[in-house]
Design an enzyme around this catalytic site. Structure first.
Site, short mmCIF file in Angstrom:
data_model
loop_
_atom_site.label_atom_id
_atom_site.label_comp_id
_atom_site.label_asym_id
_atom_site.label_seq_id
_atom_site.Cartn_x
_atom_site.Cartn_y
_atom_site.Cartn_z
N HIS A 218 13.16 24.53 21.16
CA HIS A 218 11.75 24.32 21.44
C HIS A 218 11.48 23.94 22.89
O HIS A 218 10.34 24.04 23.36
CB HIS A 218 11.19 23.23 20.52
CG HIS A 218 10.91 23.71 19.12
ND1 HIS A 218 11.92 24.06 18.25
CD2 HIS A 218 9.75 23.88 18.45
CE1 HIS A 218 11.38 24.43 17.10
NE2 HIS A 218 10.07 24.34 17.19
N ASP B 273 16.85 24.34 15.52
CA ASP B 273 16.30 24.00 16.84
C ASP B 273 17.42 23.75 17.85
O ASP B 273 17.59 22.65 18.37
CB ASP B 273 15.39 22.77 16.71
CG ASP B 273 14.58 22.50 17.96
OD1 ASP B 273 14.49 23.41 18.81
OD2 ASP B 273 14.04 21.38 18.09
N SER C 280 14.21 15.28 23.66
CA SER C 280 14.59 16.45 22.87
C SER C 280 15.74 17.19 23.51
O SER C 280 15.81 17.32 24.74
CB SER C 280 13.40 17.41 22.74
OG SER C 280 12.42 16.87 21.92
#
Length: 253
Positions: free
Chosen positions: A66, A114, A208
């Protein structure tokens, strides 16, 4: 051409004038010992920190798929050997990205799969401050209650303050059944995912793609899903790297 492949091409060719905000969600942690985590990477867009990453081989960094969503018109690079993002350090070096390889099943509207592998323009110069991290290949859950380390340059409070130096926090692993309670993540945590407690200490925006390290081994990668940081009823979600060992090996081969 797969949509992710088109995006990866755009990432490598484009150069935008401004940087996107950091993706993801360390909150309630503390400054890490300088260069004690030589596997840490800062994935950067147009010269600004975007996401975390982890060096898994001399020429490869693992992050979250992402992270590229905001990068279609920008130049993606990887910073290795850093403690401070802004101060000069002998070990720091910025690498261009030769190839961006998101997991083929990753989608913008889900946290499943992801993962993203970034091939550096050349092999990293290894040393005390730059070294790959061993990653888990045995597909088994980490025992609940195990203390694991998360590090990153993500925001450190709800006002959005971004640190210049690497931060870290120790978080206990949470069992999947608890994480899947209706009041928590309501069944969304598959066997490919794992959770860690998030009671006022958590990974947060800008973390992230960073590593969840248990016993000196990479077990998980911080997902980019949107949630409130530090809310004990919304535990942190991490992609289990052991579930993707075959894919990682195939890309690195």
């Amino acid at each position: 051409m797969h949509s992710w492949e088109r995006l990866a091409v755009l990432v490598l060719l484009g150069a935008a004038a401004c940087a996107a905000p950091p993706r993801g969600r360390i909150l309630g942690g503390r400054e890490a010992e300088a260069h004690a985590r030589p596997y840490m990477a800062s994935v950067q867009l147009n010269g600004a920190h975007l996401c975390g990453g982890v060096l898994v081989a001399e020429q490869w960094v693992l992050s979250a798929a992402h992270c590229l969503e905001d990068a279609a018109d920008g130049k993606v690079q990887v910073l290795l050997g850093a403690h401070s993002l802004s101060q000069p350090e002998p070990s720091k070096r910025l690498y261009d990205v030769l190839r961006a390889v998101p997991h083929p099943d990753s989608q913008p509207d889900t946290i499943d799969h992801d993962l993203l592998l970034l091939q550096l323009s050349e092999k990293a110069t290894l040393g005390p401050a730059v070294r790959p991290l061993p990653w888990q290949r045995v597909d088994r859950d980490v025992a609940p209650g195990t203390l694991c380390d998360v590090a990153g340059w993500g925001i450190v409070n709800h006002a959005g303050r971004r640190p210049d130096s690497l931060q870290h926090v120790l978080l206990p692993v949470l069992d999947r059944a608890t994480c899947n309670r209706r009041t928590h993540h309501d069944g969304a945590i598959t066997e490919r995912l794992m959770c860690a407690e998030s009671n006022r200490r958590d990974s947060c925006k800008g973390d992230s793609g960073g590593p969840l390290v248990c016993g000196g081994v990479l077990e998980g990668v911080v997902t980019s899903g949107s949630r409130v940081c530090g809310n004990r009823k919304k535990p942190g979600i991490y992609t289990r790297v052991a579930s993707y060992a075959a894919w990682i090996d195939s890309v690195l081969a």
